[in-house]
Design an enzyme around this catalytic site. Structure first.
Site, PDB file in Angstrom:
ATOM      1  N   ASN A   1       0.829  -1.209   0.000  1.00 36.57           N
ATOM      2  CA  ASN A   1       0.000   0.000   0.000  1.00 36.57           C
ATOM      3  C   ASN A   1       0.864   1.261   0.000  1.00 36.57           C
ATOM      4  OD1 ASN A   1      -2.907  -0.808   0.119  1.00 36.57           O
ATOM      5  ND2 ASN A   1      -2.179  -1.952   1.886  1.00 36.57           N
TER       6      ASN A   1
ATOM      7  N   HIS B   1      12.255  -0.520   2.998  1.00 32.44           N
ATOM      8  CA  HIS B   1      11.701   0.251   1.887  1.00 32.44           C
ATOM      9  C   HIS B   1      12.742   1.279   1.440  1.00 32.44           C
ATOM     10  CE1 HIS B   1       8.233  -1.714   3.424  1.00 32.44           C
ATOM     11  NE2 HIS B   1       8.076  -0.888   4.442  1.00 32.44           N
TER      12      HIS B   1
END
Length: 273
Positions: free
Chosen positions: A194, A224
């Site tokens: 998401n 990330h």
């Protein structure tokens, strides 16, 4: 005192209820927690545990008169309930942001929010750098990308991964599960990436934002890596997030972003974009 509703009965809903009940968030009360008719019992059980009103169905949730609803359920829940809630004048904090990669859904939600003066709020989730990205976009951004790398266990049970026959338990080196545009990749990983949708929607769009998804047996943390370059310069941001204790598919930081989003709804000083 702000009245909020909850959609979902998982880790994020529990975290919100714990912090509302303890008073850690300040002036909030939970009007209702909504589950699906005939759905899994965990939402009902969670509501009973915290002594909050449990409802089944959107009309009952609206009838509880929340000022804002925290969606912490699924892409399906966003598709089913977001626009009608906004049309009813109820603000919505969307955590399953990947659903908004669908342009028609997002545009309908934006129109409903504008028409009724209701807040449509998509928090940053488990990433940072959106303030810099949004500012850089005003000058012009040429490239934006995000690599989402997690331990193999985080990618288990996903239809896209299973359909390609990846042997996650046998990995001895990083394996790229997907590489392409955010628009193409996000729907394949509805519980895991998401954040890629948030980066795309806050930046240069789903078609131009690049996404790489990696299963890495050498990782203990969800990692990330965001890269952006443009007229104002370039930046690289690496976040190493602890997986949520009950759900390795998401980061603990993403869960806490729901609390930060609620606190930002309250009046007072604000720091950062």
């Amino acid at each position: 005192m702000m009245r909020i509703g909850l959609i979902g009965g998982g880790t994020i809903a529990r975290l919100v209820l714990q912090n509302v009940q303890s008073g850690a968030l300040g002036g909030f009360e939970v009007a209702a927690l909504m589950g699906r008719p005939g759905g899994a019992p965990r939402g009902r059980e969670l509501a009973r545990e915290f002594g909050v009103h449990y409802v089944e169905g959107r009309e009952a949730l609206i009838g509880a008169r929340p000022q804002a609803v925290v969606e912490a359920a699924s892409h399906e829940a966003v598709r089913e309930h977001l626009v009608p809630l906004l049309e009813a004048g109820v603000g919505v904090v969307v955590l399953s942001a990947g659903a908004l990669i669908d342009d028609a859904l997002r545009q309908a939600a934006e129109r409903a929010a504008a028409a009724r003066g209701a807040l449509l709020y998509v928090p940053s989730g488990g990433i940072g750098g959106l303030d810099v990205l949004k500012t850089a976009c005003l000058a012009g951004v040429d490239e934006a990308s995000i690599q989402v790398a997690k331990p193999p266990a985080a990618w288990k049970g996903i239809a896209y991964v299973q359909s390609r026959g990846f042997e996650l338990d046998a990995l001895s080196a990083p394996l790229t599960l997907f590489e392409g545009s955010a628009r193409e990749g996000v729907p394949h990983f509805p519980q895991n990436v998401n954040i890629a949708a948030i980066l795309a929607l806050g930046g240069i769009g789903a078609d131009r934002t690049r996404l790489k998804v990696v299963a890495d047996p050498g990782l203990a943390l969800n990692t990330h890596t965001i890269r952006v370059s443009g007229r104002a310069g370039r930046f690289t941001l690496v976040l190493e997030n602890v997986p949520a204790p009950e759900n390795p598919k998401t980061s603990w930081l993403a869960c806490y972003s729901a609390l930060a989003a609620l606190k930002s709804l309250q009046p007072g000083a604000r720091y950062g974009t």
